[in-house]
Design a protein around this motif. Sequence first.
Motif, mmCIF file in Angstrom:
data_model
loop_
_atom_site.group_PDB
_atom_site.id
_atom_site.type_symbol
_atom_site.label_atom_id
_atom_site.label_comp_id
_atom_site.label_asym_id
_atom_site.label_seq_id
_atom_site.Cartn_x
_atom_site.Cartn_y
_atom_site.Cartn_z
ATOM 1 N N PHE A 1 42.565 -14.409 23.585
ATOM 2 C CA PHE A 1 43.252 -15.340 22.694
ATOM 3 C C PHE A 1 44.762 -15.253 22.806
ATOM 4 C CE2 PHE A 1 44.692 -17.046 18.596
ATOM 5 C CZ PHE A 1 43.925 -18.208 18.512
ATOM 6 N N GLN A 2 45.291 -14.080 23.142
ATOM 7 C CA GLN A 2 46.737 -13.877 23.282
ATOM 8 C C GLN A 2 47.504 -14.295 22.018
ATOM 9 O OE1 GLN A 2 48.742 -12.747 26.354
ATOM 10 N NE2 GLN A 2 46.747 -11.720 26.227
ATOM 11 N N PRO A 3 47.258 -13.636 20.903
ATOM 12 C CA PRO A 3 47.899 -14.059 19.647
ATOM 13 C C PRO A 3 49.386 -13.714 19.589
ATOM 14 C CG PRO A 3 46.711 -12.011 19.315
ATOM 15 C CD PRO A 3 46.374 -12.471 20.709
ATOM 16 N N ASP A 4 50.117 -14.541 18.877
ATOM 17 C CA ASP A 4 51.496 -14.214 18.519
ATOM 18 C C ASP A 4 51.530 -13.395 17.232
ATOM 19 O OD1 ASP A 4 52.706 -15.965 20.574
ATOM 20 O OD2 ASP A 4 51.799 -17.555 19.379
ATOM 21 N N ALA B 1 45.550 -24.324 11.034
ATOM 22 C CA ALA B 1 44.935 -25.121 12.099
ATOM 23 C C ALA B 1 45.221 -26.599 11.901
ATOM 24 C CB ALA B 1 43.429 -24.862 12.137
ATOM 25 N N LYS B 2 45.182 -27.048 10.652
ATOM 26 C CA LYS B 2 45.443 -28.454 10.343
ATOM 27 C C LYS B 2 46.863 -28.853 10.728
ATOM 28 C CE LYS B 2 45.178 -31.796 6.532
ATOM 29 N NZ LYS B 2 44.880 -31.967 5.081
ATOM 30 N N SER B 3 47.800 -27.894 10.625
ATOM 31 C CA SER B 3 49.198 -28.196 10.939
ATOM 32 C C SER B 3 49.505 -28.057 12.425
ATOM 33 C CB SER B 3 50.130 -27.289 10.138
ATOM 34 O OG SER B 3 50.004 -25.942 10.555
ATOM 35 N N GLY B 4 48.507 -27.677 13.242
ATOM 36 C CA GLY B 4 48.686 -27.669 14.686
ATOM 37 C C GLY B 4 48.721 -26.317 15.353
ATOM 38 N N MET C 1 51.948 -21.886 17.460
ATOM 39 C CA MET C 1 51.786 -20.454 17.257
ATOM 40 C C MET C 1 50.305 -20.095 17.358
ATOM 41 S SD MET C 1 53.345 -18.133 14.112
ATOM 42 C CE MET C 1 54.865 -19.075 14.146
ATOM 43 N N ARG C 2 50.013 -18.951 17.885
ATOM 44 C CA ARG C 2 48.628 -18.484 18.023
ATOM 45 C C ARG C 2 48.401 -17.353 17.013
ATOM 46 N NH1 ARG C 2 46.239 -20.623 22.223
ATOM 47 N NH2 ARG C 2 44.679 -18.966 22.455
ATOM 48 N N ILE C 3 47.466 -17.575 16.101
ATOM 49 C CA ILE C 3 47.301 -16.704 14.932
ATOM 50 C C ILE C 3 45.861 -16.228 14.838
ATOM 51 C CG2 ILE C 3 47.507 -16.554 12.420
ATOM 52 C CD1 ILE C 3 49.324 -19.161 12.716
ATOM 53 N N ILE C 4 45.690 -14.931 14.638
ATOM 54 C CA ILE C 4 44.369 -14.367 14.342
ATOM 55 C C ILE C 4 44.405 -13.781 12.930
ATOM 56 C CG2 ILE C 4 42.778 -12.460 14.808
ATOM 57 C CD1 ILE C 4 43.305 -12.790 17.748
ATOM 58 N N HIS C 5 43.420 -14.149 12.122
ATOM 59 C CA HIS C 5 43.189 -13.494 10.832
ATOM 60 C C HIS C 5 42.014 -12.545 11.002
ATOM 61 C CE1 HIS C 5 45.865 -16.043 8.371
ATOM 62 N NE2 HIS C 5 45.537 -16.997 9.216
ATOM 63 N N ILE C 6 42.158 -11.339 10.492
ATOM 64 C CA ILE C 6 41.084 -10.358 10.617
ATOM 65 C C ILE C 6 40.720 -9.826 9.239
ATOM 66 C CG2 ILE C 6 42.767 -8.541 11.207
ATOM 67 C CD1 ILE C 6 40.520 -7.215 12.854
ATOM 68 N N LEU C 7 39.427 -9.913 8.914
ATOM 69 C CA LEU C 7 38.914 -9.407 7.645
ATOM 70 C C LEU C 7 37.445 -9.037 7.815
ATOM 71 C CD1 LEU C 7 38.551 -12.487 5.254
ATOM 72 C CD2 LEU C 7 39.376 -12.714 7.563
ATOM 73 N N ASN C 8 36.888 -8.368 6.823
ATOM 74 C CA ASN C 8 35.554 -7.799 6.983
ATOM 75 C C ASN C 8 34.462 -8.855 7.099
ATOM 76 O OD1 ASN C 8 36.903 -5.414 6.725
ATOM 77 N ND2 ASN C 8 36.048 -4.857 4.736
#
Length: 370
Positions: free
Chosen positions: A81-84, A29-32, A1-8
């Motif tokens: 990045f093409q996040p899911d 990230a550790k889980s792949g 899965m491709r994941i982006i976290h967004i915060l200040n």
Amino acid sequence: MRIIHILNHIQEIGNGIVNVAVDLACLQAKSGDDVAVISAGGEYEKLLHQFGVKHYAIDQSRQPIKMMKAAIAYREIVREFQPDIVHAHMMTGVVLASALRWGNRYNLVATVHNEFQRSSILMGLADRVIAVSKAVKNSMVKRGIPKRKLRVVRNGTLDSPRTRQISDYQPLNLQHPAIATVAGMYQRKGIAELIAAFEEVAKNFPAAHLYLVGNGPDKEIFESQAQATSVSNQIHFEGFQSEPQGYLLACDIFVLASHRDPCPLVLSEAREAGAAIVATEVDGIPEALDHGKAGMLVPAQDSQKLAEALTKLLTNADTLQEWKQRSQDNLEWLNVARVHQETLAVYEELWLADRILNGRGNGRGNPAPT
């Protein structure tokens, strides 16, 4: 899965929102999973890099020119990045990710960390809204976020990638009996009531000392209040500590006197350290203390009741020891691994729904997770 976290930002300043997001990014990230963080940057960039998390620097300050630049940069990052999943942890991020989703088939998740802020209703722009306690969920339902969007993932911080094992820390050499808090120096954290309660307690326990660990905009107010007491030399302002475990291990009683607190991370750390805990019965605090089984609960903004609870513990060594032991019961659910798995379940729920709706995985031809 491709994941982006967004915060200040991702500064190491004791911000619970940042800490939760960093924990999730590292474990994912550790889980792949392929994970990225968008923020203005901070000390945690080094840790994210160690876990293989990509960091994109964007200044999301609420100024027209900066927001325009942030929007342009965000669209470019998403294109690359093409996040899911895009997971927003603060209000600016959820607005940005929602407004610029056109043409990008990601699912948007938002976590409500501080539901008492009026702007938290904007988290309802997301497809799924994670509440960090049942109390937060109930509050957001009352404020108009549909129940179908809400999921509860309680905070937990044990075994965090940001910290060492509790056995690696040494208790500090505090003066006893020692009462401590680890909290931002804000009015809503109940520091004023704690200082008032301590002055009352010190009448019967003249050897007691109070340690206030943390920084914040109201610190000078509390310092002035402490200076005006008869026990000012027994009240210690310790400032921000990146690793407060030494205080938690050494203190006799840990206090969290918050007026509002959705699900404070420090309670899991105080429990792991084996401190007897006194905290206010507001928001998610009772849930973090197993509804009073792992810590004594008192009314918020009531220094007299707080003083009575502290006096009860200090008067009887057996009672104090009992509450120290109770704080360490049932710690398993406070592990970050549980937070990671429950958050992943929210992501996969969205991914599966998208597959059913579009008949093609995440909308780009990729299969949904099994």
